[in-house]
Write an enzyme that holds these catalytic residues in place. Sequence first.
Site, PDB file in Angstrom:
ATOM      1  CD  GLU A   1      -2.286   2.845  -3.232  1.00 39.82           C
ATOM      2  OE1 GLU A   1      -3.292   3.536  -3.492  1.00 39.82           O
ATOM      3  OE2 GLU A   1      -1.999   2.471  -2.079  1.00 39.82           O
TER       4      GLU A   1
ATOM      5  CG  ASP B   1      -1.749   1.230   1.368  1.00 38.64           C
ATOM      6  OD1 ASP B   1      -2.664   1.381   0.550  1.00 38.64           O
ATOM      7  OD2 ASP B   1      -1.490   2.043   2.276  1.00 38.64           O
TER       8      ASP B   1
END
Length: 590
Positions: free
Chosen positions: A291, A258
């Site tokens: 990401e 993330d």
Amino acid sequence: MPMPTSRPAHGALHLDEGTTHFSLWAPSANSVEVVFADGNTHALKPEPGGWFRRELPCPLGGAYAFRIDDGQQVPDPASRAQQDSVHGFSLVTAPTSYAWQHSDWRGRPWHETVLYEVHVGLLGGYAGVERQLEGLRELGITAIELMPLGQFPGERNWGYDGVLPFAPHNGYGSPDELRHLIDTAHGLGLMVFIDVVYNHFGPDGNYLGLYAKDFFRDDISTPWGPAIDFRQPAVRDFFIENALMWVHDYQVDGLRFDAVHAISEKDFLIEMAQRLRASVPLERHLHLVLENEDNSAELLQAGFDAQWNDDGHNALHVLLTDEHEGYYQDYAQQPTEKLARCLQQGFVYQGQTNRHGNARGEPSGHLPPTAFVLFLQNHDQVGNRAFGERLTCLTDPDALKAATVLLLLSPMIPLLFMGEEWGSRQAFLFFTDHHDELGIAVRDGRRNEFREFAVFQDSAIRDSIPDPNKLGTFNSSLPDYAPEIDPTHQAWRIYYRKLLELRQQLIVPRLPGSHAGHVQVLAKKAVSAAWTLADGSKLRIDLNLSDQPVTAPPLGSAARVVFGNRIDLHAAQQGLRGPFSALASIEESA
């Protein structure tokens, strides 16, 4: 499958039937004790580098905590399981407690991946997700991606507020029930990915600052507070050991990292990839996905398989909805040209300046299409809307179906968000379970995030944004699949299944070594994109997201139509593309 040969530096390691090795990095503490649930305490021995360690009698299942400087009692930050909350006792566990039924599983190659993102809590915990696996396999999914699992405060959370990343949230089930879910998925030929958060901790239950101030930097801030200090070897090891735990103790097939743009030490990410790959045999497939708002193409050549392609999503979203506020401002000008660049080169932003005047991204045209994960919806893009609307509520259904052809038949790796495949109109809202002052701060902070949007300039409208902490907010996000009541649900699912069948049969076998070819802007909201597949054949997708017909170059005489949405085949051969249409064709090599 082999386990890592080195002993983890952090946490409680069960050694034998009655003995456990305890270890805590606490450079800001003068003394550390282990406190057992029966009240007995034992001082840990200080060691160089800020470590406190000791072997003590403690069986599997033993409950323990750490007491810092004869004062605050805290859970183990590397707890493998919690007895109850993030503030309570940790439990001694061992991965050997579970007998794997599919220990010979080696995963699947990356190019076969079709990701399906799910929130475990909304599906009823690990057992609830397991009940969906057969249907997902039948749909054509090859990998489920679980939103973050680390123990978080309260009963409801997206998972990004976790504070104990080694402990799967006990409200979803036990560690062995999670293993059973993964084991069952492997038996069905499905991979399992887990979303991991290594850029911050949540606001409730993180005690690291009390005894390990060096865990954080005082010179760099993130949206969540002080940045984690990855210059510290103990900090790097903490997160790398967490990733190794998922790969080995839980046998996951992939990790999605993330928001790595919030990690300032990029060499840490490269070390992470190197150590993970070195820990598995060559025949085991392990997939690492980023990401990264920075669009760092270099990381996709340094051990990472792919990146979530927010650029592709954002360009498509603007074309589908005509929205242009917030970060969509960066795609409001010439969105069709931006989509064309994405389809040909991967990233839209490859060093160009964004709306803030900052250069963003690196050249990516040399990367294969499979280095990019494409999606029309995900937890962020739906849930970070004030009212959690899905695309089914925001655009013409035929336009959405046309975009879905591009999503599922392009050489990029597709990702679906739970409910997308049945045309769900159920909101997916942002939900938490914070209380008192923190709960109020989270509610008000959430509402204030939308101040820059015109419609939310009115405070009364802004105050109507659902309170993340209300149980009703969570309940409003529960899946709504009901084909017996709404036949459009079943129709959407049939549509997705057909496209995924075509992908598996005609495209996946030819993906390794594929590359983008010519991409042409046909008109406003219309493009024609071509890729050369591994066997020399040409895949072409003509996409028209406008409400007007457009003209495309005629198909070659050797081309065959693979799939069409709102297409008259005779007119299509001549180059006519109707409103909200998509046409996929393959021209075999000579």
